[in-house]
Design a protein around this motif. Sequence first.
Motif, mmCIF file in Angstrom:
data_model
loop_
_atom_site.group_PDB
_atom_site.id
_atom_site.type_symbol
_atom_site.label_atom_id
_atom_site.label_comp_id
_atom_site.label_asym_id
_atom_site.label_seq_id
_atom_site.Cartn_x
_atom_site.Cartn_y
_atom_site.Cartn_z
ATOM 1 N N VAL A 33 -43.560 4.711 27.026
ATOM 2 C CA VAL A 33 -43.334 5.951 27.374
ATOM 3 C C VAL A 33 -41.999 5.937 28.401
ATOM 4 O O VAL A 33 -41.424 6.813 28.507
ATOM 5 C CB VAL A 33 -44.760 5.985 28.391
ATOM 6 N N CYS A 34 -41.749 4.748 29.002
ATOM 7 C CA CYS A 34 -40.715 4.612 29.926
ATOM 8 C C CYS A 34 -39.333 4.732 29.302
ATOM 9 O O CYS A 34 -38.672 5.471 29.468
ATOM 10 C CB CYS A 34 -40.665 3.441 30.415
ATOM 11 N N LYS A 35 -39.347 4.280 27.950
ATOM 12 C CA LYS A 35 -38.251 4.476 27.142
ATOM 13 C C LYS A 35 -37.848 6.225 26.701
ATOM 14 O O LYS A 35 -36.825 6.520 26.805
ATOM 15 C CB LYS A 35 -38.217 3.463 25.817
ATOM 16 N N ALA A 36 -39.046 6.658 26.610
ATOM 17 C CA ALA A 36 -39.036 8.081 26.188
ATOM 18 C C ALA A 36 -38.599 9.015 27.598
ATOM 19 O O ALA A 36 -37.805 9.814 27.315
ATOM 20 C CB ALA A 36 -40.489 8.439 25.712
ATOM 21 N N LEU A 37 -39.315 8.478 28.622
ATOM 22 C CA LEU A 37 -38.672 9.099 29.901
ATOM 23 C C LEU A 37 -37.022 8.939 30.216
ATOM 24 O O LEU A 37 -36.634 9.901 30.559
ATOM 25 C CB LEU A 37 -39.485 8.732 30.967
ATOM 26 N N LEU A 38 -36.652 7.727 29.630
ATOM 27 C CA LEU A 38 -35.271 7.434 30.085
ATOM 28 C C LEU A 38 -34.509 8.257 29.060
ATOM 29 O O LEU A 38 -33.411 8.684 29.297
ATOM 30 C CB LEU A 38 -34.927 6.151 29.901
ATOM 31 N N ARG A 39 -35.009 8.264 27.824
ATOM 32 C CA ARG A 39 -34.337 9.076 26.576
ATOM 33 C C ARG A 39 -33.995 10.580 26.960
ATOM 34 O O ARG A 39 -32.995 11.362 26.676
ATOM 35 C CB ARG A 39 -34.954 8.840 25.457
ATOM 36 N N HIS A 40 -35.028 11.151 27.565
ATOM 37 C CA HIS A 40 -34.798 12.560 27.868
ATOM 38 C C HIS A 40 -34.627 13.017 29.357
ATOM 39 O O HIS A 40 -34.741 14.027 29.899
ATOM 40 C CB HIS A 40 -36.665 13.097 27.826
ATOM 41 N N GLU A 41 -33.914 11.870 29.974
ATOM 42 C CA GLU A 41 -33.070 11.935 31.198
ATOM 43 C C GLU A 41 -33.948 12.409 32.466
ATOM 44 O O GLU A 41 -33.577 13.331 33.230
ATOM 45 C CB GLU A 41 -32.063 13.051 31.048
ATOM 46 N N TYR A 42 -35.300 11.818 32.581
ATOM 47 C CA TYR A 42 -35.992 12.013 33.711
ATOM 48 C C TYR A 42 -35.696 11.132 34.673
ATOM 49 O O TYR A 42 -35.679 11.308 36.082
ATOM 50 C CB TYR A 42 -37.524 11.832 33.378
ATOM 51 N N PHE A 43 -34.993 9.970 34.360
ATOM 52 C CA PHE A 43 -34.509 9.072 35.320
ATOM 53 C C PHE A 43 -33.560 8.378 34.501
ATOM 54 O O PHE A 43 -33.399 8.454 33.131
ATOM 55 C CB PHE A 43 -35.397 7.998 35.826
ATOM 56 N N HIS A 44 -32.401 7.504 35.146
ATOM 57 C CA HIS A 44 -31.302 6.928 34.714
ATOM 58 C C HIS A 44 -31.204 5.572 35.258
ATOM 59 O O HIS A 44 -31.629 5.286 36.496
ATOM 60 C CB HIS A 44 -30.103 7.719 34.726
ATOM 61 N N ARG A 45 -30.620 4.795 34.549
ATOM 62 C CA ARG A 45 -30.379 3.285 35.282
ATOM 63 C C ARG A 45 -29.223 3.233 36.092
ATOM 64 O O ARG A 45 -28.347 3.776 35.993
ATOM 65 C CB ARG A 45 -30.214 2.378 33.779
ATOM 66 N N SER A 46 -29.540 2.163 37.054
ATOM 67 C CA SER A 46 -28.592 2.116 38.308
ATOM 68 C C SER A 46 -28.489 0.649 38.357
ATOM 69 O O SER A 46 -28.970 -0.119 38.066
ATOM 70 C CB SER A 46 -28.907 2.942 39.490
ATOM 71 N N GLU A 47 -27.217 0.462 39.169
ATOM 72 C CA GLU A 47 -27.122 -0.964 39.481
ATOM 73 C C GLU A 47 -26.842 -0.986 41.052
ATOM 74 O O GLU A 47 -26.235 -0.246 41.667
ATOM 75 C CB GLU A 47 -25.767 -1.488 38.893
#
Length: 350
Positions: free
Chosen positions: A76-90
Amino acid sequence: MASNAGSSDVSKYETEEGLKEVAAFLRGRNGMPLRPAIEVDKRVEYFKGEKLVNFLVTNTKKGRPAIKTEEEAIRVCKALLRHEYFHRSEKVKGGGAGERHLEVSSNNQFDPAGYFTWIFLGSQRLSHLFTALIIIGFLLITCFPIWPRILKVWMWYLSVTLLVIMVTFLTIRCLLFFFAWIAGYEFWVLPRLFDETLAFAESFTPVWTFEKGSSGQGYYRVVAVGGVIAFVIWAYNQPTDFDTFISAQSDFMSDLYAGKLLSDVSEKSKQDIDKPKVQSLEDILKELDEEDEPSDEEQEAERRMEELLAGELDEDERYEEEEEEEEDEDGDKAAPEQEDKRPQGGGGEL
């Protein structure tokens, strides 16, 4: 069979509607705790991947998605990331005290050890409500000159009360810190109250802090104690001045709540708003009379000119009197001389 059933249950959360449901739950009132940060000069909220996975699996709050295993949560988390509900940060090193700075990561793959920033903001109904209240409040403040007097008075009382509460709180807050600092400690009530980098709710946490003060400030503390003692001695030896100050403050507070500082010129303007803005004959004649009357400066200049002229006339009169006196003196001197020049004939004729 159980695995297939679980897989079919999770698959519904990988659809657009299912992802919206999961994201709305995570961003709602019962969602997972988040941390504030600054990314691209904007305030954002972020979380760690493993925190999200654990929250989806272990939380028991109302409305939670039916996710039971860690593998399902990661899907589910990968799907949320793929649909741009959140993005990865550093994380970025540096920034101000108490601030966390992030930057967008070039690796946009889900990793439980990574950090992710929300793009989806959740339901905006509350935000829209606050925006509408701000607009309504702005319009009401703009129309303040035509408010009824009763509303003006109540608004005045409310503003004055909030001002008094704020000043009293800040005074007590500073005094508590001052006396704690003299004792070698730093005590702050709402220490982050004026931190503009924090959200509204975060400004009120923690409620207070009590820490040992910095070393090397003994000299300043001694000077501060001397200042307090000097003030107490002055207040004790000058009761009249100090009492006058206290009385003035009391009178000022009474005037505030008595409404003596609240003018009502705008009320008359509101009542006359429908009247034509044309001067009456009486007003015109009054203005003409005022224009004909000399101003104070002109009257003062005229008075000075009269004084100068009067002074010159007095000097001329004195000059004429002096000339007359000189002529009289010259006449008195000339009379004896003429008598001396008369011929003496009595004995010659005999």
